[in-house]
Design an enzyme around this catalytic site. Structure first.
Site, PDB file in Angstrom:
ATOM      1  CE  LYS A 152      -2.660  -4.513   9.219  1.00 24.38           C
ATOM      2  NZ  LYS A 152      -2.613  -3.250   9.984  1.00 24.38           N
ATOM      3  CE1 TYR A 160     -10.239   2.723   8.461  1.00 27.02           C
ATOM      4  CE2 TYR A 160     -10.156   1.918   6.198  1.00 27.02           C
ATOM      5  CZ  TYR A 160      -9.504   2.311   7.350  1.00 27.02           C
ATOM      6  OH  TYR A 160      -8.131   2.287   7.396  1.00 27.02           O
ATOM      7  CG  HIS A 178      -6.138   8.301  15.168  1.00 33.11           C
ATOM      8  ND1 HIS A 178      -6.851   8.415  14.005  1.00 33.11           N
ATOM      9  CD2 HIS A 178      -5.678   9.537  15.455  1.00 33.11           C
ATOM     10  CE1 HIS A 178      -6.821   9.678  13.600  1.00 33.11           C
ATOM     11  NE2 HIS A 178      -6.105  10.382  14.447  1.00 33.11           N
ATOM     12  CE1 TYR A 237      -7.427   0.198   9.808  1.00 36.55           C
ATOM     13  CE2 TYR A 237      -6.131   1.211  11.557  1.00 36.55           C
ATOM     14  CZ  TYR A 237      -6.770   1.295  10.337  1.00 36.55           C
ATOM     15  OH  TYR A 237      -6.731   2.474   9.623  1.00 36.55           O
ATOM     16  N   PRO A 291      -5.328  -0.979  -0.134  1.00 40.27           N
ATOM     17  CG  PRO A 291      -5.792   1.164  -0.939  1.00 40.27           C
ATOM     18  CD  PRO A 291      -5.637  -0.252  -1.379  1.00 40.27           C
TER      19      PRO A 291
HETATM   20  P1  RFL Z   1       7.957   2.210  -2.676  1.00 42.53           P
HETATM   21  O1  RFL Z   1       7.453   3.238  -1.740  1.00 42.53           O
HETATM   22  O2  RFL Z   1       7.217   2.019  -3.946  1.00 42.53           O
HETATM   23  O3  RFL Z   1       9.473   2.577  -2.982  1.00 42.53           O
HETATM   24  C1  RFL Z   1      10.206   1.950  -4.005  1.00 42.53           C
HETATM   25  C2  RFL Z   1      11.309   2.888  -4.453  1.00 42.53           C
HETATM   26  O4  RFL Z   1      12.088   2.240  -5.448  1.00 42.53           O
HETATM   27  C3  RFL Z   1      12.315   3.140  -6.515  1.00 42.53           C
HETATM   28  N1  RFL Z   1      12.570   2.347  -7.739  1.00 42.53           N
HETATM   29  C4  RFL Z   1      13.797   2.149  -8.253  1.00 42.53           C
HETATM   30  N2  RFL Z   1      15.006   2.581  -7.877  1.00 42.53           N
HETATM   31  C5  RFL Z   1      16.073   2.198  -8.630  1.00 42.53           C
HETATM   32  N3  RFL Z   1      15.966   1.427  -9.762  1.00 42.53           N
HETATM   33  C6  RFL Z   1      14.764   0.976 -10.176  1.00 42.53           C
HETATM   34  N4  RFL Z   1      14.654   0.215 -11.259  1.00 42.53           N
HETATM   35  C7  RFL Z   1      13.608   1.330  -9.404  1.00 42.53           C
HETATM   36  N5  RFL Z   1      12.279   1.068  -9.523  1.00 42.53           N
HETATM   37  C8  RFL Z   1      11.680   1.694  -8.502  1.00 42.53           C
HETATM   38  C9  RFL Z   1      11.064   3.981  -6.578  1.00 42.53           C
HETATM   39  O5  RFL Z   1      11.258   5.233  -7.230  1.00 42.53           O
HETATM   40  C10 RFL Z   1      10.751   4.145  -5.090  1.00 42.53           C
HETATM   41  O6  RFL Z   1      11.387   5.283  -4.542  1.00 42.53           O
HETATM   42  O7  RFL Z   1       8.058   0.777  -1.994  1.00 42.53           O
HETATM   43  P2  RFL Z   1       8.384   0.349  -0.475  1.00 42.53           P
HETATM   44  O8  RFL Z   1       9.601   1.062   0.021  1.00 42.53           O
HETATM   45  O9  RFL Z   1       8.319  -1.116  -0.451  1.00 42.53           O
HETATM   46  O10 RFL Z   1       7.168   0.967   0.385  1.00 42.53           O
HETATM   47  C11 RFL Z   1       5.851   0.468   0.228  1.00 42.53           C
HETATM   48  C12 RFL Z   1       4.833   1.564   0.493  1.00 42.53           C
HETATM   49  O11 RFL Z   1       5.162   2.707  -0.260  1.00 42.53           O
HETATM   50  C13 RFL Z   1       3.402   1.112   0.167  1.00 42.53           C
HETATM   51  O12 RFL Z   1       3.190  -0.198   0.600  1.00 42.53           O
HETATM   52  C14 RFL Z   1       2.336   2.010   0.826  1.00 42.53           C
HETATM   53  O13 RFL Z   1       2.354   3.301   0.301  1.00 42.53           O
HETATM   54  C15 RFL Z   1       0.948   1.413   0.632  1.00 42.53           C
HETATM   55  N6  RFL Z   1      -0.117   2.255   1.180  1.00 42.53           N
HETATM   56  C16 RFL Z   1      -0.419   2.268   2.532  1.00 42.53           C
HETATM   57  N7  RFL Z   1       0.348   1.564   3.399  1.00 42.53           N
HETATM   58  C17 RFL Z   1       0.120   1.633   4.757  1.00 42.53           C
HETATM   59  O14 RFL Z   1       0.838   0.970   5.519  1.00 42.53           O
HETATM   60  N8  RFL Z   1      -0.873   2.427   5.294  1.00 42.53           N
HETATM   61  C18 RFL Z   1      -1.670   3.178   4.485  1.00 42.53           C
HETATM   62  O15 RFL Z   1      -2.496   3.922   5.009  1.00 42.53           O
HETATM   63  C19 RFL Z   1      -1.483   3.093   3.061  1.00 42.53           C
HETATM   64  N9  RFL Z   1      -2.239   3.812   2.210  1.00 42.53           N
HETATM   65  C20 RFL Z   1      -0.904   3.037   0.310  1.00 42.53           C
HETATM   66  C21 RFL Z   1      -1.973   3.799   0.870  1.00 42.53           C
HETATM   67  C22 RFL Z   1      -0.641   3.075  -1.061  1.00 42.53           C
HETATM   68  C23 RFL Z   1      -1.430   3.853  -1.874  1.00 42.53           C
HETATM   69  N10 RFL Z   1      -1.082   3.880  -3.252  1.00 42.53           N
HETATM   70  C24 RFL Z   1      -0.976   5.047  -4.012  1.00 42.53           C
HETATM   71  C25 RFL Z   1      -0.538   2.706  -3.886  1.00 42.53           C
HETATM   72  C26 RFL Z   1      -2.769   4.578   0.049  1.00 42.53           C
HETATM   73  C27 RFL Z   1      -2.525   4.581  -1.321  1.00 42.53           C
HETATM   74  C28 RFL Z   1      -3.459   5.397  -2.158  1.00 42.53           C
HETATM   75  C1  PHB Z   2      -4.487   7.401   4.287  1.00 42.59           C
HETATM   76  O1  PHB Z   2      -4.627   8.269   5.164  1.00 42.59           O
HETATM   77  O2  PHB Z   2      -3.899   7.641   3.231  1.00 42.59           O
HETATM   78  C2  PHB Z   2      -5.058   6.054   4.504  1.00 42.59           C
HETATM   79  C3  PHB Z   2      -5.594   5.720   5.728  1.00 42.59           C
HETATM   80  C4  PHB Z   2      -6.137   4.456   5.922  1.00 42.59           C
HETATM   81  C5  PHB Z   2      -6.133   3.545   4.881  1.00 42.59           C
HETATM   82  C6  PHB Z   2      -5.596   3.867   3.659  1.00 42.59           C
HETATM   83  C7  PHB Z   2      -5.047   5.139   3.464  1.00 42.59           C
HETATM   84  O3  PHB Z   2      -6.702   2.316   5.077  1.00 42.59           O
END
Ligand code: RFL
Ligand code: PHB
Length: 393
Positions: free
Chosen positions: A300, A204, A76, A388, A296
């Site tokens: 990031k 957005y 994008h 971004y 989110p």
């Molecule tokens: P994770 O992905 O939470 O993985 C952690 C892992 O550790 C395990 N765990 C354990 N394992 C052993 N013993 C324990 N006691 C444990 N406790 C936990 C868990 O099961 C899991 O497998 O952390 P990590 O690796 O630091 O990754 C971070 C990302 O997942 C997170 O920052 C992103 O998903 C955030 N996020 C977004 N980030 C972006 O860069 N771009 C996006 O567009 C974006 N959109 C989002 C998001 C997060 C969202 N939610 C649901 C919080 C959109 C949403 C809705």
């Molecule tokens: C997504 O596609 O899940 C998404 C995209 C942009 C954001 C957050 C989540 O800022």
């Protein structure tokens, strides 16, 4: 007696942070064992982030796991901001020379798991009661249970990549740490559906009824979010109501392009800004959501997990190959310098685009003025674009 094993780096968590760290370490010839609390199906099915910064794409390429990403990821050149009745395009390529790639976190995770299991080393799935011991000694170890058996993993170093609710952050002594937190009075209700996206780029939208985001996973799969109250329940949002609300908030320009269909996932996530400092103590190093959370809105979270593990892998490589611990000692400061800037951007995007105050308030007028300024100033658009697409690591 617990069965005892040994590795160079014990990694807790098979999310993006843990898996990518393990892969980068392997490329430097460093062995690791990953302990994951959940099973593989659960980890591979979790729907989360969607936007990868160019630096994250480059890192995945360096890690040798970007083949499918290049084939299926959607590059994008910009995003749109819909506000005050008009759509403003922020042209990343023109303003910064960089782009972002839309490729689901689920896919990144699957690619990394496949690479790991193709010979890099073990992932212990369903590792229960992981406990961290002796991080201030030269021989830290992890104790855990799997299939009812007690095990011990003796390590040179431990990487806490276990997300916000993991056991790593609480293992840092309270006396050495400090946390910074901001919660928001709203959450995001997300929906995933097998319908074509309404736009080629993300939209957005800031609307008097609340924020909305149109995103995607592929040309046939859409991801949408709306700002919702923290007390709202999924059951209160049948698909039809959610689609109607999205059409209202995304605006009359966009509504006719929205294809509706049954949701295949729907969830509510609270928004939070959180940083725990330092990100290391003794031989324990935190990376990703274990150390920090961003709302989110700036996309990031996953990208910060990637930059953290880049710094950590580089520091561990310098230790093992040259006996030089300077980068290891500097890890927390190096990572936090980037984390704080992403925290600032994510907070700013959140405050800019969500409905926070009554329409007639001074604060709502400030928000309106800021959006107006963004629409009229190339300098303001460049600031948004530069953050971004991701600050350099
Ligand atoms: P994770 O992905 O939470 O993985 C952690 C892992 O550790 C395990 N765990 C354990 N394992 C052993 N013993 C324990 N006691 C444990 N406790 C936990 C868990 O099961 C899991 O497998 O952390 P990590 O690796 O630091 O990754 C971070 C990302 O997942 C997170 O920052 C992103 O998903 C955030 N996020 C977004 N980030 C972006 O860069 N771009 C996006 O567009 C974006 N959109 C989002 C998001 C997060 C969202 N939610 C649901 C919080 C959109 C949403 C809705
Ligand atoms: C997504 O596609 O899940 C998404 C995209 C942009 C954001 C957050 C989540 O800022």
């Amino acid at each position: 007696m617990a069965v005892q094993e040994r590795t160079q780096v014990g990694i807790i968590g098979a999310g993006p942070a843990g898996l990518l760290l393990a892969r980068l370490l392997k490329l430097h010839g460093i062995d690791s064992v990953i302990l994951e609390a959940r099973d593989r199906d659960y980890v591979e099915a979790r729907v989360r982030a969607g936007v990868l910064e160019q630096g994250t794409v480059d890192l995945l390429e360096e890690a040798g796991v970007a083949e499918r990403l290049h084939r299926e990821g959607l590059v994008h050149d910009g995003v749109e901001i819909a506000a005050n009745g008009r759509r403003l395009r922020i042209d990343f390529r023109e303003l910064t020379g960089k782009t972002v790639t839309v490729y689901g976190q689920t896919e990144v995770t699957r690619d990394l798991i496949a690479a790991r299991l193709a010979g890099d080393g073990p992932i212990v799935w369903e590792a229960a009661d992981v406990a961290i011991h002796d991080i201030e000694s030269a021989r830290p170890y992890l104790r855990y249970r799997v299939a009812g058996l007690e095990r011990e993993l003796v390590c040179d170093y431990i990487a806490g990549c276990d997300g916000f609710h993991g056991v790593s952050r609480p293992a840092l002594p309270e006396s050495v740490g400090q946390t910074f937190e901001r919660t928001y009075a709203f959450g995001w209700l997300g929906i995933l559906a097998d319908v074509p996206p309404c736009s080629e780029e993300l939209i957005y939208a800031s609307h008097p009824r609340g924020f909305a985001l149109a995103s995607m996973r592929s040309p046939t799969r859409s991801r949408y979010y709306i700002q919702c109250g923290l007390d709202e329940k999924i059951e209160e949002w049948p698909d039809e109501r959610l689609w109607d609300e999205l059409k209202l908030r995304l605006g009359s320009d966009t509504a006719p392009d929205i294809t509706t269909g049954p949701s295949i996932e729907k969830s509510i996530a609270p928004l939070r800004s959180f940083v725990s400092t330092p990100m290391q103590h003794g031989r324990l190093f935190l990376a990703g959501d274990a150390a920090h959370i961003v709302p989110p809105t700036g996309a990031k979270g996953l990208n910060l997990a990637a930059s953290d593990v880049h710094y950590l892998a580089r520091a561990l490589a310098a230790h093992y190959s040259k006996g030089n611990d300077d980068l290891l000692r500097a890890y927390s400061d190096t990572a936090l310098a980037r984390v704080w800037k992403a925290e600032r951007f994510s907070w700013w995007m959140t405050m800019l685009l969500h409905r926070l105050h009554p329409e007639a308030s001074f604060e709502a007028q400030m928000q309106r003025a800021e959006l107006d300024y963004l629409a009229s100033s190339r300098a303001a658009q460049t600031v948004l674009a530069e953050n971004y697409v991701g600050l350099p690591f």
